[in-house]
Every structure is written in structure tokens, then in C-alpha cells.
Design an enzyme around this catalytic site. Structure first.
Site, PDB file in Angstrom:
ATOM      1  N   TYR A 197       0.882  -1.163   0.000  1.00 17.68           N
ATOM      2  CA  TYR A 197       0.000   0.000   0.000  1.00 17.68           C
ATOM      3  C   TYR A 197       0.914   1.206   0.000  1.00 17.68           C
ATOM      4  CZ  TYR A 197      -4.127  -2.761   0.970  1.00 17.68           C
ATOM      5  OH  TYR A 197      -5.159  -3.648   0.866  1.00 17.68           O
ATOM      6  N   ASP A 209      -6.140  -0.868  -6.099  1.00 14.81           N
ATOM      7  CA  ASP A 209      -7.616  -0.853  -6.053  1.00 14.81           C
ATOM      8  C   ASP A 209      -8.167  -0.292  -4.746  1.00 14.81           C
ATOM      9  OD1 ASP A 209      -7.051  -2.833  -4.254  1.00 14.81           O
ATOM     10  OD2 ASP A 209      -7.724  -4.478  -5.533  1.00 14.81           O
ATOM     11  N   HIS A 235     -10.069  -7.132  -5.095  1.00 12.85           N
ATOM     12  CA  HIS A 235      -9.801  -7.049  -3.651  1.00 12.85           C
ATOM     13  C   HIS A 235     -10.792  -7.912  -2.864  1.00 12.85           C
ATOM     14  CE1 HIS A 235      -7.383  -4.313  -0.936  1.00 12.85           C
ATOM     15  NE2 HIS A 235      -8.069  -5.014  -0.067  1.00 12.85           N
TER      16      HIS A 235
END
Ligand code: PPY
Length: 454
Positions: free
Chosen positions: A231, A259, A350
Site C-alpha cells: 500500500y 484498487d 480485492h
């Protein structure tokens, strides 16, 4: 009228892992707030601390002198909190768990996990965005793909081993990145590391793990391969440090998650209060946590919503690891990833946790492969998928349609939360069950893949 509340504490001791700590001066600095520490003042806080803190956090964050010494186990009896109604239900459910040999598929693990997990942990792991349509569609989409069995072919010996980003694997499955492993098991993601190592598959290390990055790397076997899911932090120095540290520790691929620029509405999770500690990445980011809207909200504040394609050259300048974009949901973006010089993509919505009505990855796989080929971008470019893989035949379908490998998330978490190491190992072996099926390429009629029943 304005009312100010001061909490003045002049002596605050808690027990963690059989040791007594004086947290008086640390209290105001605790990234997770004072309330949780105050709740355990004078008591054994291990059960609250353990699921969410990396094991080495005490030595990293606190000066040695706050450790006042070990506690006599006999004295602990009075300090341990009484069993709550919730804990009692879980204890009874755990006593009634079927034997591991009775687990025949990933759904079996899921139904046991639902009974034995704490409600907030179950809500976080199992939740999907909005009406959970994408989440359900992820597996349902596999039901619409039928096989083309061929017979009279020697399938006595079937070798399912493969390589993914040059890393050998016993078969084309990897454990994908999922956050907060200690919600499900006191040892968190290390359980997944060990099971992946024993079964010869790759683990993708999550940025938002409960264990520290180094704990997961230290837990791997000699020849075991790991990737890193990233991330991207608003503070790019934090990201740079993590990426370069990962490369130095032998991580073999960087999967930039694309995403999650905004958090999906996971209503089951939102109804929970997040009372646990922050993963390392949050602590490093020094951001405050919103705790009353579930775990996902609490841990996602640092993610940079400005991340875009023009950032790719920067990543290429800070690492030599292969870079893949995780969370691609259409052919156009797979093409862009290839044009920006990435080594591959993970088609993923996800786990249906971000944008509801994003298509399942298996649904778009064929189109992505065809488009890459048409554009001449399919060489040295690997396409992975995750989401909804629940049986060995799902892996087979993905490989037959062009994926290099597939990732599992929730199934591994549920197996870990219910049966620990042995559960995850059994789950992986169940995925490896082989089917007698030959897939033929509809244009050339050549066999392209086969598996067989053991
Ligand atoms: C997840 O819960 O799905 C995660 O991967 C962690 C997270 C939570 C919220 C936004 C992005 C990622």
C-alpha cells in the site's frame, strides 16, 4: 459550554507475556489511545495485546527500564479477567470442532471459522463492499466455466510444479496478502509463512500485517520465496524504506495495490469498533486512527489516493524487484501496466471488498490475455488472478485461460483461524487435489493443461 477532561495517571502497570511493565509515561504516547491501556491497568493485558502487536514492538518502542520484572504465575490468577460470555461461546465452539481430517474443502474451514472466531475478526475477514455482489460473484463466476475433458491420455505422472516471477513453486497457487492476521490467530501471518514454506508455495507479505515485516521474513525456510504487497503511503519516504528493506531481505516481487484509493463500504466491519492495536505501517505513519467504524477504516488512513501511473518510474528507480500492479480490473489497465514497463498484473477486485460490481477476475481473464496478445505485450508479462478461488478446479480454469498463478486470501485466513498451521497445510493440499481433465485449446485442439485425480 465546553468541558475539558483530563486523565491524570501517576502509576500504571500492566502484565504482558508474564512480565510487568510500568506504562505510566508511555500512556499518552500510545498510538492506539489511552483507553485500551487504562482498561487493563493492574491486569494481564496479553490477550488484548497479542493479536495486534508485532512480537518485537515492546523492545523497539519502550526503554528497558519500564520492564519491572517477571510475575509469579500464581499471582496471575487474580489479575486475569473473567471469561466473558463471548469467550465462553468461542471456547465451547472450539471444543466441538471437527477433526482436521474431516475438512474436505475450503468451505468446511469457512464454516468452522465462523463459529470459532471472535465476532469482530469474523466481520473484518468476511466482509465485502456494499451488497457483497462482487464478493459472491468472484466464486460464482467459476461455476459458469465448463471443462472440455479429453480421455485416453497418459496421466499417470502429473507434474504441477511451475515458476512464478522466476520463483519455483510446487503448483501455481500463492497465499495473497491479507491484513491483521492476529485477529484470527495469536501468531498471525507467521502461520501462513510456515505453511507456505512447508507446502512449497509462495507467500505475498501484506503491508498491513499484524506481524512485523521482519518476523515474516525470519519465519521462512531457506529456499522459500516471498513477495511484498504494497500500500503506497502518502509519505513516500516510508514506502521507499519498506521497499528497499524488502529487496535487501530477498523479497522477489513488488505488488503495488491499486484498487484501494478509497475504502470500500464494508458494512459488517463498519458496525464493529476497532479496539486493537495498529499495524507497523500505521505506527510509522503517525496517523490517528478512527476506531468506531471498523477495522478497515482504522488501518487505511495512510494510503495515498493520489497514486497514479506517473509514479511507476519512481518505483522503478528505487528497486530492481519486478513490479506488478495488483487490483487491475479491465484489459485497458493491464495494457497500461505493460506499457509502463511493469512485469505483470494481478487481476483482482480485492476480494469484493472495494468496489461492488467490479467484475470477477476470472470473468475478465480471457479478454485481458487476448488484448495483451493483440498488442504484442504478452511476452515477459505475467498475469495472476485472485478472488473466489475455492477449489483445485478453479486454479485449473484460471491456468487454462492464461493466468500464471492464482492467489488465495480468505480461505487461508479461515484455515489459520480455525486449525492454525496444520489447517493451512491441509487447505493447500486440498487445493492440490488433481482432476482427470484435459483442456484443449479451441483453435489448435492441442492439450494445454491436464490434472488428474489422486
Ligand atoms: C482489506 O481489508 O481488504 C485490506 O487489504 C486492508 C485495507 C483496508 C482498507 C482499505 C484498503 C486496504
Amino acid at each position: 459550554m465546553c468541558v475539558y477532561m483530563y486523565i491524570y495517571v501517576d502509576d500504571l502497570w500492566v502484565i504482558l507475556h508474564g512480565k510487568v511493565y510500568d506504562l505510566t509515561y508511555f500512556l499518552p504516547e500510545h498510538p492506539g489511545g489511552q483507553k485500551i491501556i487504562l482498561k487493563y491497568a493492574g491486569k494481564d493485558a496479553t490477550s488484548a495485546f497479542e493479536p495486534i502487536h508485532p512480537i518485537d514492538i515492546i523492545t523497539r518502542l519502550l526503554p528497558a527500564e519500564v520492564c519491572m520484572g517477571s510475575i509469579d504465575p500464581a499471582a496471575l490468577k487474580g489479575a486475569t479477567k473473567e471469561e466473558s460470555e463471548e469467550d465462553k461461546l468461542i471456547r465451547i465452539a472450539r471444543e466441538k470442532m471437527p477433526r482436521l481430517e474431516e475438512m474436505y474443502n475450503s468451505f468446511d474451514f469457512e464454516s468452522v471459522a465462523k463459529r470459532v472466531m471472535k465476532p469482530d475478526a469474523w466481520a473484518y475477514y468476511s466482509s465485502g463492499a456494499d451488497d457483497e455482489i462482487s464478493m459472491r460473484e468472484n466464486h460464482n463466476a467459476f461455476h459458469r466455466i465448463w471443462l472440455r475433458p479429453r480421455v485416453m491420455v497418459d496421466v499417470k505422472h502429473v507434474d504441477m510444479s511451475t515458476t512464478m516471477l522466476g520463483c519455483p513453486a510446487s503448483f501455481p497457487l500463492y497465499i495473497t496478502a491479507t491484513a491483521l492476521g492476529k485477529l484470527g490467530h495469536p501468531e498471525g501471518e507467521k502461520v501462513l509463512t510456515r505453511a507456505a514454506g512447508k507446502t512449497g508455495i509462495i507467500q505475498m507479505i501484506p503491508t498491513l500485517a499484524s506481524c512485523s515485516f521482519d518476523e515474516m521474513v525470519d519465519a521462512r525456510l531457506d529456499k522459500q520465496n516471498q513477495w511484498l504487497q504494497l500500500y503506497v503511503n502518502e509519505d513516500r519516504n516510508i514506502t521507499k524504506h519498506l521497499v528497499q528493506h524488502a529487496e535487501a531481505r530477498g523479497i522477489k516481487g513488488l505488488f503495488i495495490t491499486a484498487d484501494a484509493p478509497q475504502l470500500g463500504r464494508r458494512e459488517k466491519d463498519m458496525r464493529q469498533k476497532y479496539a486493537n492495536e495498529a499495524p507497523d505501517e500505521i505506527t510509522r505513519s503517525e496517523m490517528s486512527m478512527t476506531r468506531n467504524e471498523g477495522a478497515a477504516r482504522a488501518i487505511s488512513t495512510f494510503i495515498d489516493p493520489a497514486l497514479n501511473w506517473s509514479d511507476i518510474p519512481w518505483f522503478q528507480s528505487i528497486t530492481k524487484m519486478p513490479i506488478l500492479i495488483k487490483g487491475v480490473q479491465c484489459a485497458e489497465d493491464a495494457v497500461l501496466a505493460a506499457k509502463y514497463g511493469c512485469q505483470g498484473v494481478v487481476l483482482s477486485n480485492h476480494g469484493g471488498r472495494q468496489l461492488d460490481f467490479a467484475p470477477s477476475s476470472i470473468e475478465i481473464l480471457a479478454e485481458v490475455m487476448e488484448t495483451l496478445k493483440r498488442e504484442g505485450l504478452d511476452k515477459n508479462f505475467e498475469v495472476y488472478i485472485d478472488g473466489g478461488i475455492r477449489r483445485g478446479s478453479d486454479i485449473f480454469k484460471a491456468i487454462a485461460l492464461g493466468a500464471k498463478g492464482v492467489g488465495i486470501g480468505r480461505p487461508a485466513l479461515f484455515a489459520m483461524s480455525s486449525y492454525g498451521d496444520a489447517g493451512v497445510e491441509r487447505l493447500i493440499s486440498l487445493f492440490q487435489v488433481k482432476y482427470i481433465v484435459l483442456q484443449t485449446n479451441k483453435h489448435t485442439n492441442k492439450y494445454i493443461h491436464y490434472l488428474c485425480i489422486e
